[in-house]
Write a protein that holds these residues in place. Structure first.
Motif, short mmCIF file in Angstrom:
data_model
loop_
_atom_site.label_atom_id
_atom_site.label_comp_id
_atom_site.label_asym_id
_atom_site.label_seq_id
_atom_site.Cartn_x
_atom_site.Cartn_y
_atom_site.Cartn_z
N LYS A 1 -7.23 13.23 -7.41
CA LYS A 1 -7.74 11.86 -7.59
C LYS A 1 -9.26 11.81 -7.68
CE LYS A 1 -4.11 8.80 -5.95
NZ LYS A 1 -3.85 7.70 -5.00
N PHE B 1 -2.41 6.02 -11.33
CA PHE B 1 -3.28 7.15 -10.97
C PHE B 1 -2.64 8.10 -9.98
CE2 PHE B 1 -5.78 4.81 -7.37
CZ PHE B 1 -4.59 4.44 -6.80
N LYS B 2 -1.48 7.75 -9.45
CA LYS B 2 -0.75 8.68 -8.58
C LYS B 2 -0.49 9.98 -9.33
CE LYS B 2 -0.62 5.94 -5.26
NZ LYS B 2 -0.92 6.10 -3.86
N TYR C 1 -11.82 -0.85 -5.46
CA TYR C 1 -10.66 0.03 -5.44
C TYR C 1 -9.48 -0.62 -4.70
CZ TYR C 1 -7.74 4.07 -4.59
OH TYR C 1 -6.69 4.93 -4.55
N PRO C 2 -8.35 -0.79 -5.38
CA PRO C 2 -7.16 -1.33 -4.71
C PRO C 2 -6.66 -0.32 -3.69
CG PRO C 2 -6.58 -0.60 -6.92
CD PRO C 2 -8.05 -0.41 -6.78
N GLY D 1 2.21 -1.19 -4.06
CA GLY D 1 1.50 0.05 -3.76
C GLY D 1 0.50 -0.10 -2.63
N LEU D 2 0.16 -1.33 -2.29
CA LEU D 2 -0.86 -1.55 -1.25
C LEU D 2 -0.21 -1.86 0.10
CD1 LEU D 2 -3.50 -3.65 -3.23
CD2 LEU D 2 -3.11 -1.18 -3.19
N ASN E 1 5.00 4.09 -6.39
CA ASN E 1 4.45 4.82 -7.54
C ASN E 1 4.26 6.32 -7.30
OD1 ASN E 1 4.31 2.69 -9.39
ND2 ASN E 1 2.49 1.87 -8.37
N GLY F 1 -4.58 1.33 -0.59
CA GLY F 1 -3.39 1.47 0.25
C GLY F 1 -3.69 2.57 1.26
N GLY F 2 -3.27 3.80 0.89
CA GLY F 2 -3.57 4.96 1.73
C GLY F 2 -5.02 5.42 1.60
N GLY F 3 -5.67 5.05 0.51
CA GLY F 3 -7.10 5.31 0.36
C GLY F 3 -7.48 6.63 -0.30
N VAL F 4 -6.49 7.33 -0.84
CA VAL F 4 -6.77 8.67 -1.40
C VAL F 4 -7.79 8.62 -2.54
CG1 VAL F 4 -5.77 10.71 -2.50
CG2 VAL F 4 -4.51 9.51 -0.74
N GLY F 5 -7.67 7.63 -3.39
CA GLY F 5 -8.58 7.52 -4.53
C GLY F 5 -10.01 7.26 -4.07
C1 PLP Z 1 -0.90 0.94 -8.59
C2 PLP Z 1 -1.46 1.37 -7.27
N1 PLP Z 1 -2.72 1.05 -6.99
C3 PLP Z 1 -3.28 1.42 -5.81
C4 PLP Z 1 -2.55 2.13 -4.86
C5 PLP Z 1 -3.24 2.56 -3.59
O1 PLP Z 1 -3.59 3.90 -3.66
P1 PLP Z 1 -4.13 4.71 -2.42
O2 PLP Z 1 -2.93 5.03 -1.59
O3 PLP Z 1 -4.83 5.90 -2.95
O4 PLP Z 1 -5.07 3.79 -1.67
C6 PLP Z 1 -1.23 2.47 -5.12
C7 PLP Z 1 -0.45 3.23 -4.13
O5 PLP Z 1 0.74 3.35 -4.18
C8 PLP Z 1 -0.67 2.10 -6.36
O6 PLP Z 1 0.60 2.43 -6.65
#
Ligand code: PLP
Length: 265
Positions: free
Chosen positions: A149, A45-46, A170-171, A236-237, A72, A173-177
């Motif tokens: 997103k 989804f990036k 929601y998985p 990614g997390l 990603n 990491g940075g939380g943008v989604g």
């Molecule tokens: C496959 C996948 N899922 C989830 C995330 C986390 O996304 P976000 O940074 O929007 O929280 C990432 C971030 O790199 C990712 O690559």
């Protein structure tokens, strides 16, 4: 994702066919759906966020973009920058998945491998960007990755017949989604596009090897603390101190959600 162009900036898109990913019913759990974001160009989804960020960068005439990435986002930026004819400067931890490194390199990005975490990559960009003439498209340091997103929020509501699900896992990491989907719900309500109902509980899922948002949520804190020795199979997390932590924590609480840390298995 440009089916939602009426709620996106009115500019000519840089597109590789992102969005409108399948909602797959779970075979194991009734009434659970998986939004198959792996069907996006560059396989995550990036692509949504970077499609819009690069679209706007081209619109504003930017020539050089820089991004720190856990993997990603790098692949997605490299692909969209190549499509737009813009330079991409990528900083990734040196132990990112090899596929992400290869992908970004083959799309023609300038890839720098850093002996550190994504936070160190972000610091290097902040230090060098002025001199190098880079525009920093780090998570939440420009507005359009969130705008891209947010289309996930529109889609999951449309794909459920313009109704909210009970909860969104929601998985994180940075939380943008997460932030983008919450914004989509507010807009859907304002537009009258969603049947009246309770907004979904937002559930942030992190890895127990790197769970700064979970720890802050459990402690009732407004911001997270840097997670030491962040390590997880979910590359990614691996974001030890998300820049948008306070926004995420507010959304989790407002939605009646929760933050969960799960082991690699
Ligand atoms: C496959 C996948 N899922 C989830 C995330 C986390 O996304 P976000 O940074 O929007 O929280 C990432 C971030 O790199 C990712 O690559």
């Amino acid at each position: 994702m440009w089916r939602y162009s009426s709620v996106l900036p009115e500019v000519k898109p840089v597109t590789l066919g992102e969005g409108w990913t399948p909602m797959l019913p779970s075979r194991r759990y009734p009434n659970v759906f998986l939004k198959e974001e792996g069907a996006n160009p560059t396989a995550t989804f990036k692509a949504r966020g970077l499609a819009l960020a690069v679209t706007m960068a081209r619109h504003y005439g930017l020539k050089k973009l820089a991004v720190p990435s856990a993997g990603n986002a790098a692949g997605a930026l490299a692909a969209y920058a190549a499509a737009a004819g813009i330079e991409a400067h990528i900083f990734m931890p040196k132990d990112v998945p090899f596929a992400n490194y290869v992908e970004a390199t083959i799309y023609g990005a300038k890839v720098n491998l850093v002996d550190g975490l994504i936070s160190d990559c972000g610091r290097i960009i902040a230090e060098r960007k002025e001199k190098e003439g880079w525009f920093d498209i780090s998570t939440l340091k420009e507005p359009f990755r969130v705008e891209g997103k947010k289309t996930m929020g529109y889609e999951l509501v449309e794909q459920l017949g313009w109704e909210y699900p009970d909860a969104v896992f929601y998985p994180t990491g940075g939380g943008v989604g997460l932030i983008g989907m919450w914004k989509a719900f507010a807009e859907l309500e304002e537009l009258g596009w969603v049947r009246p109902g309770k907004r979904p509980r937002m559930i942030a899922v992190q890895s127990s090897g790197c769970a700064p948002v979970v720890r802050a949520f459990e402690q009732g804190a407004d911001v997270s603390q840097m997670w030491q020795n962040a390590a997880t199979f979910a590359a990614g997390l691996r974001v030890p101190k998300p820049y948008g932590d306070s926004i995420m924590l507010e959304i989790l609480r407002e939605s009646g959600g929760v933050a969960l840390a799960l082991p690699n298995e």
